[in-house]
Design a protein around this motif. Sequence first.
Motif, PDB file in Angstrom:
ATOM      1  N   LYS A 178     -34.947   2.912 -19.244  1.00 18.76           N
ATOM      2  CA  LYS A 178     -34.102   2.144 -18.327  1.00 18.76           C
ATOM      3  C   LYS A 178     -33.812   0.754 -18.892  1.00 18.76           C
ATOM      4  N   ARG A 179     -34.838   0.135 -19.504  1.00 16.57           N
ATOM      5  CA  ARG A 179     -34.638  -1.205 -20.071  1.00 16.57           C
ATOM      6  C   ARG A 179     -33.553  -1.170 -21.137  1.00 16.57           C
ATOM      7  N   ILE A 180     -33.585  -0.153 -21.973  1.00 14.56           N
ATOM      8  CA  ILE A 180     -32.592  -0.078 -23.045  1.00 14.56           C
ATOM      9  C   ILE A 180     -31.238   0.328 -22.482  1.00 14.56           C
ATOM     10  N   ALA A 181     -31.257   1.157 -21.441  1.00 14.57           N
ATOM     11  CA  ALA A 181     -29.995   1.514 -20.787  1.00 14.57           C
ATOM     12  C   ALA A 181     -29.318   0.272 -20.199  1.00 14.57           C
ATOM     13  N   LEU A 182     -30.110  -0.623 -19.631  1.00 16.42           N
ATOM     14  CA  LEU A 182     -29.544  -1.854 -19.074  1.00 16.42           C
ATOM     15  C   LEU A 182     -28.927  -2.703 -20.175  1.00 16.42           C
ATOM     16  N   SER A 183     -29.617  -2.765 -21.308  1.00 12.73           N
ATOM     17  CA  SER A 183     -29.056  -3.559 -22.406  1.00 12.73           C
ATOM     18  C   SER A 183     -27.799  -2.884 -22.954  1.00 12.73           C
ATOM     19  N   ASN A 184     -27.774  -1.541 -22.979  1.00 15.22           N
ATOM     20  CA  ASN A 184     -26.520  -0.847 -23.353  1.00 15.22           C
ATOM     21  C   ASN A 184     -25.391  -1.228 -22.393  1.00 15.22           C
ATOM     22  N   ARG A 185     -25.723  -1.235 -21.100  1.00 14.88           N
ATOM     23  CA  ARG A 185     -24.706  -1.508 -20.084  1.00 14.88           C
ATOM     24  C   ARG A 185     -24.117  -2.907 -20.296  1.00 14.88           C
ATOM     25  N   GLN A 186     -24.989  -3.874 -20.606  1.00 15.47           N
ATOM     26  CA  GLN A 186     -24.501  -5.239 -20.867  1.00 15.47           C
ATOM     27  C   GLN A 186     -23.666  -5.273 -22.135  1.00 15.47           C
ATOM     28  N   HIS A 187     -24.131  -4.543 -23.128  1.00 14.01           N
ATOM     29  CA  HIS A 187     -23.403  -4.515 -24.395  1.00 14.01           C
ATOM     30  C   HIS A 187     -22.009  -3.899 -24.203  1.00 14.01           C
ATOM     31  N   PHE A 188     -21.954  -2.794 -23.458  1.00  9.81           N
ATOM     32  CA  PHE A 188     -20.652  -2.167 -23.176  1.00  9.81           C
ATOM     33  C   PHE A 188     -19.744  -3.153 -22.445  1.00  9.81           C
ATOM     34  N   ALA A 189     -20.313  -3.831 -21.450  1.00 13.23           N
ATOM     35  CA  ALA A 189     -19.507  -4.770 -20.660  1.00 13.23           C
ATOM     36  C   ALA A 189     -18.970  -5.877 -21.555  1.00 13.23           C
ATOM     37  N   ALA A 190     -19.821  -6.377 -22.465  1.00 13.22           N
ATOM     38  CA  ALA A 190     -19.401  -7.464 -23.352  1.00 13.22           C
ATOM     39  C   ALA A 190     -18.251  -7.027 -24.247  1.00 13.22           C
TER      40      ALA A 190
END
Length: 369
Positions: free
Chosen positions: A97-109
């Motif tokens: 989940k932690r890495i999924a959240l960072s993916n989500r931020q990366h995608f958004a960026a």
Amino acid sequence: MCVVCGCADAGKSGSTVGGHVHAHGLGQAHGHEHGHGHDHGHPHAHPHGVALDHSHVQVDPQRGDLHFGAGAARVSVPGMSQARAVRLEADILGQNKRIALSNRQHFAAHGVTALNLVSSPGSGKTTLLCATIDALRHRAPALPVSVIEGDQQTSFDADRIRATGAPAIQVNTGKGCHLDAPMVAEAFARLHSHGHAHDHTQDHSHPHLHPQPGHDTQPAARSLLFIENVGNLVCPAMWDLGEDSKVVILSVTEGEDKPLKYPDMFAAASLMLLNKIDLLPHLRFDRQRCIAMARRVNPAIEVIELSATTGEGMQAWLQWLLQRVVPQRAPSAEALQRVAELEAALLAARRAAGMPPAPTPIPTPTPSS
Ligand SMILES: Nc1nc2c(ncn2[C@@H]2O[C@H](COP(=O)(O)OP(=O)(O)OP(=O)(O)O)[C@@H](O)[C@H]2O)c(=O)[nH]1
Ligand SMILES: [Mg+2]
Ligand SMILES: [Zn+2]
Ligand SMILES: [Zn+2]
């Protein structure tokens, strides 16, 4: 392999039951003359004398049907207690989940709308992706589309995607039965480093702006990322990859009862694509019953019926996709405050000029693209 979905390799724990497949440990009679209803010491006991813990298994008293997912862990792992399975799942999924959240931020960026395509093997995910990429080239020529392809082995599917001209990265999972967030992080870094001067396959602290709370960063150019998961209607349901939505593809040849048989996947998905409808004349498949079953599991699930090979229903799918590509950001509190100030100023100006108040309120701004 994962303990989360119960397909973990528990061999190390020494719990493998030599050659026996039938459920001895439960003491169910199975066509033998002698009734050994509750006797675990029957003569043809397990050769290695392994004690099985089946306290988490639910048995239907009339029919003898077995439910191995009735315990706290909702999954049965040989040699592992339910409590330990729950702890392991929490650890593993927490890390994911932690890495999924960072993916989500990366995608958004990066302005990326990521969709996680899940289904059983052969429902038509890759066929649909190829057709979608071709169709989007006409419908939205400026929209970049890229693909992460998950399979146990081979790069067949990534090769099919690359043949359309879209960039693709194949992720082979080996014995793994699903993609996880770290795999997607790595594949995405490789995908989008093609278009960047910087290579941040190792380094995630790259200079481009990631959204900061309270800061309105410049919305990035939009693009679409499809993540085709490993063909498996069970395990990928639990793994957040950082996607915007899961899209479950069910082909009509699989039977209409799948949403109730594999409920986790349909519960996790925002959209069900009912594929291969060109084959309906050859099948007994009740579409309404299938959709009703999906909605029993997930009342909010959207449904689009289509055929990846004939193109029927593709427009509705493209429409759904393009809606997801528009930034979904709500106007900020500052923007709403400013709108209210401008409305008040305008009203005052109209009054001062002896004009009636504006007949319609000034619309609030829609998020810019
Ligand atoms: N008739 C018909 N066949 C289809 C349709 N979509 C896919 N197929 C066929 O279904 C088979 C499997 O298609 P794929 O696109 O490889 O399916 P997949 O879901 O990507 O398969 P995996 O990646 O192995 O899980 C192929 O023979 C396709 O030609 C469709 O809409 N109609
Ligand atoms: Mg495929
Ligand atoms: Zn980046
Ligand atoms: Zn699994």
